[in-house]
Design an enzyme around this catalytic site. Structure first.
Site, PDB file in Angstrom:
ATOM      1  N   LYS A  35      20.906   1.146 -13.199  1.00 51.30           N
ATOM      2  CA  LYS A  35      20.477   0.274 -14.304  1.00 51.30           C
ATOM      3  C   LYS A  35      18.992  -0.073 -14.155  1.00 51.30           C
ATOM      4  O   LYS A  35      18.235  -0.037 -15.125  1.00 51.30           O
ATOM      5  CB  LYS A  35      21.327  -1.005 -14.274  1.00 51.30           C
ATOM      6  N   PHE A 248      34.023 -21.000 -37.044  1.00 57.79           N
ATOM      7  CA  PHE A 248      35.187 -20.657 -36.213  1.00 57.79           C
ATOM      8  C   PHE A 248      36.517 -21.065 -36.850  1.00 57.79           C
ATOM      9  O   PHE A 248      37.437 -21.485 -36.164  1.00 57.79           O
ATOM     10  CB  PHE A 248      35.041 -21.244 -34.795  1.00 57.79           C
ATOM     11  N   CYS A 259      34.062 -13.602 -22.659  1.00 62.40           N
ATOM     12  CA  CYS A 259      34.010 -15.028 -22.300  1.00 62.40           C
ATOM     13  C   CYS A 259      35.282 -15.805 -22.614  1.00 62.40           C
ATOM     14  O   CYS A 259      35.927 -16.314 -21.698  1.00 62.40           O
ATOM     15  CB  CYS A 259      32.807 -15.682 -22.978  1.00 62.40           C
ATOM     16  N   LYS A 262      38.583 -15.047 -20.505  1.00 63.71           N
ATOM     17  CA  LYS A 262      38.524 -15.381 -19.070  1.00 63.71           C
ATOM     18  C   LYS A 262      38.201 -16.859 -18.842  1.00 63.71           C
ATOM     19  O   LYS A 262      38.676 -17.463 -17.895  1.00 63.71           O
ATOM     20  CB  LYS A 262      37.539 -14.460 -18.336  1.00 63.71           C
TER      21      LYS A 262
HETATM   22  N1  NAD Z   1      28.257 -12.133 -22.256  1.00 64.13           N
HETATM   23  C1  NAD Z   1      28.184 -13.299 -22.859  1.00 64.13           C
HETATM   24  O1  NAD Z   1      28.203 -13.400 -24.105  1.00 64.13           O
HETATM   25  C2  NAD Z   1      28.049 -14.564 -22.061  1.00 64.13           C
HETATM   26  C3  NAD Z   1      27.670 -15.751 -22.712  1.00 64.13           C
HETATM   27  C4  NAD Z   1      27.550 -16.918 -21.950  1.00 64.13           C
HETATM   28  C5  NAD Z   1      27.816 -16.907 -20.595  1.00 64.13           C
HETATM   29  N2  NAD Z   1      28.212 -15.728 -20.000  1.00 64.13           N
HETATM   30  C6  NAD Z   1      28.461 -15.751 -18.552  1.00 64.13           C
HETATM   31  O2  NAD Z   1      27.309 -15.197 -17.907  1.00 64.13           O
HETATM   32  C7  NAD Z   1      27.681 -14.432 -16.749  1.00 64.13           C
HETATM   33  C8  NAD Z   1      27.194 -13.004 -16.862  1.00 64.13           C
HETATM   34  O3  NAD Z   1      27.828 -12.404 -17.973  1.00 64.13           O
HETATM   35  P1  NAD Z   1      27.352 -10.989 -18.551  1.00 64.13           P
HETATM   36  O4  NAD Z   1      28.180 -10.728 -19.762  1.00 64.13           O
HETATM   37  O5  NAD Z   1      25.876 -10.972 -18.644  1.00 64.13           O
HETATM   38  O6  NAD Z   1      27.802 -10.027 -17.348  1.00 64.13           O
HETATM   39  P2  NAD Z   1      27.482  -8.466 -17.155  1.00 64.13           P
HETATM   40  O7  NAD Z   1      28.661  -7.898 -16.489  1.00 64.13           O
HETATM   41  O8  NAD Z   1      27.021  -7.888 -18.461  1.00 64.13           O
HETATM   42  O9  NAD Z   1      26.209  -8.458 -16.184  1.00 64.13           O
HETATM   43  C9  NAD Z   1      26.255  -8.849 -14.851  1.00 64.13           C
HETATM   44  C10 NAD Z   1      25.178  -8.091 -14.100  1.00 64.13           C
HETATM   45  O10 NAD Z   1      25.025  -8.650 -12.788  1.00 64.13           O
HETATM   46  C11 NAD Z   1      24.716  -7.585 -11.890  1.00 64.13           C
HETATM   47  N3  NAD Z   1      24.928  -8.060 -10.519  1.00 64.13           N
HETATM   48  C12 NAD Z   1      26.090  -8.260  -9.826  1.00 64.13           C
HETATM   49  N4  NAD Z   1      25.836  -8.742  -8.594  1.00 64.13           N
HETATM   50  C13 NAD Z   1      24.482  -8.875  -8.493  1.00 64.13           C
HETATM   51  C14 NAD Z   1      23.605  -9.341  -7.475  1.00 64.13           C
HETATM   52  N5  NAD Z   1      24.055  -9.769  -6.297  1.00 64.13           N
HETATM   53  N6  NAD Z   1      22.277  -9.323  -7.709  1.00 64.13           N
HETATM   54  C15 NAD Z   1      21.780  -8.884  -8.883  1.00 64.13           C
HETATM   55  N7  NAD Z   1      22.576  -8.429  -9.895  1.00 64.13           N
HETATM   56  C16 NAD Z   1      23.903  -8.439  -9.698  1.00 64.13           C
HETATM   57  C17 NAD Z   1      25.631  -6.473 -12.354  1.00 64.13           C
HETATM   58  O11 NAD Z   1      25.216  -5.213 -11.845  1.00 64.13           O
HETATM   59  C18 NAD Z   1      25.476  -6.609 -13.877  1.00 64.13           C
HETATM   60  O12 NAD Z   1      24.394  -5.827 -14.347  1.00 64.13           O
HETATM   61  C19 NAD Z   1      29.208 -14.581 -16.662  1.00 64.13           C
HETATM   62  O13 NAD Z   1      29.517 -15.660 -15.834  1.00 64.13           O
HETATM   63  C20 NAD Z   1      29.613 -14.889 -18.098  1.00 64.13           C
HETATM   64  O14 NAD Z   1      30.818 -15.608 -18.176  1.00 64.13           O
HETATM   65  C21 NAD Z   1      28.316 -14.577 -20.694  1.00 64.13           C
END
Ligand code: NAD
Length: 429
Positions: A35, A248, A259, A262
């Protein structure tokens, strides 16, 4: 300010780009070296409207860089965002393994560099996680652990990150608050300052409440179907009440994505751990679990059974304008249709290749009309613009039977009936 963002997924990358657009020096860090390689080549690994262009522009102007470790480009960061995934563990709790691995990297990288820094948890984490992180970083005296949950919506993630509805900051010291005051001084959003634990609960409560509204409307839609009333008009009549509001309230196939599913189960888990039953939330999940099968049942009744019938599923992503298929309701419907013996053709503008690996038995179409060819029914599962605004004459000519099931209540029933289709929406005949 100098900012490092750990995790360059949906939240991390949009956070990094939005902070760069606000004039900060940002380094995006990811353990996924493939990535990082892509990002360095200016290729955006996810689909979000406007993100790739903004990311390239910030890289060109020198505000945004990428790395796979905290020890390189990010060594001078004053703010370290943690945006790694917190997926559902087997028991329904949030899996914090990625988060704690990231915290350990922070500890290793900064324990010998004692200058004031904020370690900001943006990942959605159970109440008390920030305190645990503060305990783990206890030997790094100048690291201030802050909770700053994220509320962006996929599909409009960059706009949401740039113009948040609110900025919630949970911290335990004036120094910690002042770090984020400085970081966010260019943002116009209202700020809620509170303790770390309250900030963590605000995030879960927000998602659980939105999920509740969706399940409430879906349950009412089942009643509306039997009564022959129109749930969309009910929603409009409700939403005009300023105490309720219009958002909503749309009935459909249920909520999906990375989200709500989970986060609702993780909150139930927190309740159990503390001996508090969250009965409403239990039912919210149950309605959502059964909604796709309930919708498929309607299609089955209309076609007098599904075995050998061809159903076109339009849209596979969990919502429009994203390539994210995590917990997509389209896939739950697709699964149920296959189980009941239907032949399924499917179309999505972006997510087809990912879904192909999960459901190789589905016929994947190159466009909507290809998907509709010889179909006995078409199901709108994700309301992509191109799936909503069809050439109805062409669609009718392609299909074996002019039967539409609107899983998102996004088609105009009056319009499609003019073209001779039979129409069934969710809670809306
Ligand atoms: N996706 C959404 O719409 C959304 C909205 C609000 C909050 N969140 C929350 O935000 C968090 C992230 O969600 P997301 O959808 O972006 O996840 P994602 O799976 O798209 O991205 C997570 C990233 O973290 C990287 N990663 C893992 N361990 C790592 C480390 N030690 N150092 C650096 N990078 C690392 C992974 O390789 C991946 O690229 C979650 O807790 C989620 O619940 C998500």
């Amino acid at each position: 300010m100098n900012v490092a963002v750990m995790g360059t997924g949906y939240v991390g990358l949009n956070t990094a780009v939005s902070l760069a657009l606000h004039g900060h020096q940002v380094v995006g860090i990811d353990v996924d070296e493939e990535k990082v390689k892509q990002l360095k080549q200016r290729i955006c690994p996810i689909y979000e409207p406007g993100l790739e262009e903004a990311m390239r522009s910030m890289m060109d102007q020198g505000f945004l860089r990428f790395d796979h470790t905290l020890n390189g480009e990010a060594k001078d960061a004053e703010i370290l965002f943690i945006c790694v995934g917190t997926p559902e563990a087997e028991d329904g709790s949030a899996n914090l393994a990625y988060l704690f691995a990231a915290v350990e990297e922070v500890r290793e990288a900064y324990k010998r560099k004692p200058s004031k820094r904020g370690v900001v948890i943006k990942s959605t984490v159970p109440v008390g996680t920030g305190d645990r992180v503060a305990g783990l970083l206890g030997d790094c005296k100048e690291l201030h652990v802050i909770s700053n949950p994220e509320f962006l919506r996929e599909g409009s993630a960059l706009q949401d990150a740039l113009n948040p509805s609110r900025i919630v900051i949970g911290a335990e010291s004036p120094e910690a608050f002042s770090l984020l005051d400085e970081l966010y001084k260019g943002f116009a959003a209202p700020v809620v300052k509170t303790t770390r634990q309250t900030a963590e609960l605000i995030k879960y409560a927000s998602n659980a409440f939105l999920a509740t509204r969706i399940s409430f409307m879906n349950e009412l839609a089942r009643l509306s179907t039997v009564l022959g009333t129109n749930i969309q008009t009910v929603a409009r009549g409700m939403g005009l009440d300023s105490r309720i509001g219009p958002e909503f309230l749309r009935a459909g196939l249920g909520y999906g994505g990375s989200c709500f599913p989970k986060d609702t189960i993780a909150l139930l888990h927190v309740g159990k751990q503390h001996g508090v039953a969250l009965n409403i939330l239990e039912q919210v999940r149950e309605v959502n679990r059964t909604q796709p099968a309930w919708c498929v049942q309607l299609i089955s009744e209309r076609l007098s059974g599904l075995r050998g019938k061809r159903v076109a599923v339009l849209g596979l992503a969990f919502k429009p304008d994203t390539d994210d298929i995590r917990e997509s309701r389209s896939l739950a419907v697709l699964h149920q249709l296959l189980q009941e013996g239907a032949i399924v053709s499917a179309y999505d503008p972006i997510s087809t290749e990912t879904v192909k690996k999960l459901y190789p038995q589905v016929e994947y179409a190159r466009d909507i009309y290809d998907a509709l060819t010889d179909a006995d029914a078409a199901l709108l599962a994700t309301e992509w613009k191109e799936c909503v605004n069809l050439d109805w004459q062409k669609a009718k000519a392609a299909m074996a039977q002019p039967v539409l099931f609107d899983g998102r209540n996004a088609w105009s029933s009056d319009l499609v009936k003019q073209y001779g289709f039979s129409y069934q929406g969710v809670g809306r005949s």
